[in-house]
Design an enzyme around this catalytic site. Structure first.
Site, PDB file in Angstrom:
ATOM      1  N   TYR A 173      -1.036  -3.767  -7.166  1.00 27.77           N
ATOM      2  CA  TYR A 173      -1.509  -4.256  -5.882  1.00 27.77           C
ATOM      3  C   TYR A 173      -2.491  -4.533  -5.014  1.00 27.77           C
ATOM      4  O   TYR A 173      -2.437  -3.412  -4.112  1.00 27.77           O
ATOM      5  CB  TYR A 173       0.067  -3.550  -4.674  1.00 27.77           C
ATOM      6  N   SER A 200      -1.466  -3.423  10.504  1.00 24.44           N
ATOM      7  CA  SER A 200      -0.484  -4.426   9.126  1.00 24.44           C
ATOM      8  C   SER A 200       0.215  -5.040   9.679  1.00 24.44           C
ATOM      9  O   SER A 200       1.473  -4.795   9.999  1.00 24.44           O
ATOM     10  CB  SER A 200      -0.598  -3.242   7.877  1.00 24.44           C
ATOM     11  N   ASP A 208      -9.606  -9.833   9.161  1.00 26.08           N
ATOM     12  CA  ASP A 208      -8.642  -8.175   9.001  1.00 26.08           C
ATOM     13  C   ASP A 208      -9.878  -7.477   9.111  1.00 26.08           C
ATOM     14  O   ASP A 208      -9.610  -6.118   9.611  1.00 26.08           O
ATOM     15  CB  ASP A 208      -8.443  -8.415   7.391  1.00 26.08           C
ATOM     16  N   CYS A 232       0.404  -7.379  11.755  1.00 26.83           N
ATOM     17  CA  CYS A 232       1.002  -7.786  13.460  1.00 26.83           C
ATOM     18  C   CYS A 232       0.155  -8.747  13.928  1.00 26.83           C
ATOM     19  O   CYS A 232       0.443  -8.782  14.899  1.00 26.83           O
ATOM     20  CB  CYS A 232       0.827  -6.807  13.911  1.00 26.83           C
ATOM     21  N   ARG A 260       2.196 -12.385  -0.620  1.00 26.55           N
ATOM     22  CA  ARG A 260       0.714 -12.501  -0.055  1.00 26.55           C
ATOM     23  C   ARG A 260      -0.065 -13.418  -0.641  1.00 26.55           C
ATOM     24  O   ARG A 260       0.323 -14.116  -1.867  1.00 26.55           O
ATOM     25  CB  ARG A 260       0.224 -11.449  -0.464  1.00 26.55           C
ATOM     26  N   HIS A 297     -10.264  -2.493  11.855  1.00 26.16           N
ATOM     27  CA  HIS A 297      -9.271  -3.374  11.588  1.00 26.16           C
ATOM     28  C   HIS A 297      -9.228  -4.718  11.614  1.00 26.16           C
ATOM     29  O   HIS A 297      -8.232  -4.778  12.854  1.00 26.16           O
ATOM     30  CB  HIS A 297      -8.217  -2.279  11.063  1.00 26.16           C
ATOM     31  N   ARG A 322       1.074  -0.971  -0.425  1.00 21.24           N
ATOM     32  CA  ARG A 322       0.096   0.203   0.065  1.00 21.24           C
ATOM     33  C   ARG A 322       0.394   1.184  -0.138  1.00 21.24           C
ATOM     34  O   ARG A 322       1.884   1.366   0.325  1.00 21.24           O
ATOM     35  CB  ARG A 322      -0.789  -0.378   1.697  1.00 21.24           C
ATOM     36  N   LYS A 325      -9.384  -2.234   1.537  1.00 22.20           N
ATOM     37  CA  LYS A 325      -9.387  -0.954   2.288  1.00 22.20           C
ATOM     38  C   LYS A 325      -9.808   0.076   1.843  1.00 22.20           C
ATOM     39  O   LYS A 325     -10.209   1.016   2.672  1.00 22.20           O
ATOM     40  CB  LYS A 325      -7.821  -1.374   2.037  1.00 22.20           C
TER      41      LYS A 325
END
Ligand code: GTP
Ligand code: SPV
Ligand code: MN
Length: 595
Positions: free
Chosen positions: A200, A251, A280, A253, A377, A229, A72, A209
């Site tokens: 991406y 993100s 998420d 974590c 990912r 989130h 991002r 998001k």
């Protein structure tokens, strides 16, 4: 191909997009397997996707993004509201007209020679009163195939929308993947998202998001609900009763890992089970009984690959065994499969690294000489997950017992503590900070303030967002979930993580549930309620004793004073819209710490 709907609002907007970007063809995505198969075949031919070993990884494909387009781009992400103060100062802001004037020339004719795909999609279970519909136009087959995994696409989404004009308009064009002209722009007042010059994940899968957090957080503010989130997991006790916990970590974590955790033997043998509802994003509403209920608006997992293995997260790994898109991992050429750092010890000898270059070519090596990009990912269908909750498609969502905040803090935050009440819990969320990760471009490992893990995702003024949290607490009253803070990432003097983490995080969740049920005592301290070290069950752990836990629970007042200063600076930066109540919470914490 003809359109799939008679909804005039959708038809008019798609026509407008066609006129602006002048694609050679327009294809409506109906969600049928036949259509998706044809798109995959086409992408194999152009090299956009590589088909992987179909015996070992049926339905799985590999994709490489451009080297300059791997995460991002927060610096190029904008919230465009009429009034600057409704979005700023934490968000980048530009006036809507000015932004549109800047971007329209970039979009004009940008799909010439290409096909425009029209993807109707639903965020949340089909039939849920809390679900919302979006339509994304894109020139990327990769985006179409990802959206098919991450959301509910096609005819069923259009059926959910009916004749309504209440849908989020998302326009994505790869254009030239030019990083100097890359923009990810939300117009919350218009339910619109414009994304250009990226390919991406979080920049282009506009349901994720951009919609489910940035636009939806604004909708929730206006309509009295919350878009967060957060992962959602269920913990089933031996009687079959399930408590649900949501947790907000920044993100990369640990949300996906916590959402799919495998209970340690001590709990498993008693009959405890863990179920994944989401990894998420959580949309939360107050239910008829006055409790807070959460749905997962997504339908798949866009998870961090590195570090995922049979031991750390077998459920995630199993989720990637079929129908999965891998992005920017290494290609193991020996058997046409995939590999990433932390998958296993068998570093493939014959491989292409994440950019698609042969390993021995040495033309480009990722950060630290890694074969897979640190933010590589997998996009895996939720149905693949062995521990997917039976409530995954429940239109009403699941009732939330506890809300957990957390981040990567090498020293300051203890393993776990409980807030005194909802308002203090909102303070704790607002005071979150974490070391930055590879999920966004920029430096990694720098501590920054990340309130509620929403710094990059809040679609309106952060002060108003804090106010909305406080309002929700007032409405929930004594039915409000309890709020906790955790930190799995404390390090020793050598920089090693002290807490084993992953499945063993259940030991901390069990303390949290114990507190929610009034079954376990705690110590009242300046920062909140801390566990008695012996109440965190460490039996069966090799390197961790109650003394280790005591150490993990220690609070260094000097570090906290320093941290509290950082919170004050954040509040000053946000300015007058920070609720007075939170300034009071900050002042009383300072007071308690200085005693
Ligand atoms: P996003 O998808 O970016 O929102 O990330 P996420 O919050 O879902 O993070 P994820 O679970 O994918 O974990 C990110 C990284 O943190 C991986 O490399 C994990 O191996 C690591 N990680 C996750 N949980 C733990 C933990 O309990 N302890 C330690 N030490 N590392 C963890
Ligand atoms: C995150 O960065 O928080 C993610 C991945 O979940 S992305 O979809 O790129 O935002
Ligand atoms: Mn995330």
């Amino acid at each position: 191909m003809s359109s799939l709907t008679s909804n005039q609002h959708v038809l008019d907007w798609v026509k407008e997009m066609e006129t602006l970007m002048t694609p050679d063809n327009v294809i409506w995505i109906d969600g049928s397997e036949g259509q998706l198969r044809a798109l995959r075949e086409e992408a194999f031919k152009t090299g956009e996707l590589t088909e992987l070993n179909q015996d070992k990884l049926p339905g799985c494909v590999l994709h490489h993004t451009a080297k300059n387009d791997v995460a991002r781009v927060e610096g190029r992400t904008f919230i465009c509201t009429t009034k600057k103060e409704d979005a700023a100062p934490i968000n980048n802001w530009m006036a809507p007209d000015e932004m549109k004037a800047k971007l329209i020339p970039m979009y004009t004719g940008c799909m010439r020679g290409r096909t425009m795909y029209v993807i109707p999609y639903c965020m949340g279970p089909i039939g849920s009163p809390f679900s919302k519909v979006g339509v994304e136009v894109t020139d990327s087959i990769y985006v179409v195939l990802n959206m098919d995994i991450m959301t509910r696409v096609g005819v069923k989404a259009l059926r959910q929308l009916g004749d309504s004009n209440d849908f989020v308009r998302g326009q994505h064009a790869k254009a030239d993947i030019d990083e100097e002209n890359r923009y990810i722009v939300q117009f919350p007042e218009d339910n619109a998202i414009w994304s250009i010059n990226s390919g991406y994940g979080g920049n282009v899968l506009l349901g994720k998001k951009c919609f489910a957090l940035r636009i939806a957080s604004y909708q929730g503010y206006k309509e009295g609900w919350m878009a967060e989130h957060m992962l959602i997991l269920g913990i089933e006790d031996p009687t079959g009763h399930i408590d649900y916990v949501t947790a907000a970590f920044p993100s990369a974590c640990g949300k996906t890992n916590l959402a799919m955790l495998i209970p340690p033997e001590i709990y498993a043998k008693k009959g405890y089970k863990v179920w994944t509802v989401g990894d998420d994003i959580a949309w939360m509403h107050i239910g008829e009984d006055g409790r807070l209920y959460a749905i997962n608006p997504e339908n798949g997992f866009f998870g961090v690959a590195p570090g995922t293995n049979e031991k750390s997260n077998p459920n995630a790994l199993h989720s990637t065994m079929k129908g999965t898109i891998f992005t920017n991992v290494a290609h193991n050429l020996t058997d046409n499969t995939v590999w990433w750092e932390g998958l296993d010890k068998n570093i493939p000898e014959d491989a292409q690294e994440w950019t698609g270059l042969a390993v021995d070519g040495k033309e480009y090596v990722a950060d630290g000489g890694k074969l897979a990009h640190p933010n590589s990912r997998f996009t895996a269908p939720a149905v693949n997950c062995p521990c997917l909750s039976s409530e995954f498609n429940n239109p009403q969502g699941v009732p939330v017992t506890a809300i957990v905040f957390g981040g990567r803090r090498a020293k300051t935050a203890p393993l776990v503590y409980e807030s005194f009440d909802w308002a203090h819990g909102v303070y704790v969320g607002s005071a979150m900070a974490s070391e930055t990760t590879a999920a966004a471009t920029g430096a990694v490992g720098v501590v920054r303030r990340d309130p509620m893990a929403m710094r990059p995702f809040c679609g309106y003024n952060m002060g108003d967002y804090f106010g909305h949290w406080l309002e929700m607490g007032k409405k929930l009253g004594d039915k409000a979930p309890k709020i906790f803070n955790v930190n799995w990432f404390r390090t020793d003097d050598q920089g090693h993580f002290i807490w084993p983490g992953f499945g063993d995080n259940m030991r901390v969740l069990m303390w949290i549930l114990g507190r929610c049920k009034g079954e376990v005592e705690a110590v009242e301290t300046a920062i909140g309620y801390l566990p008695n070290a012996e109440d965190i069950d460490v039996s069966g752990l090799e390197d961790v004793t109650t003394a280790t836990v005591k150490d993990l629970l220690s609070v260094d007042k000097d570090l906290w004073m320093e941290d509290v200063k950082g919170v004050g600076e954040l509040y000053d930066q946000i300015g007058e819209r920070v609720p007075a109540k939170l300034r009071e919470e900050l002042a009383s914490l300072k007071d308690r710490l200085s005693k």
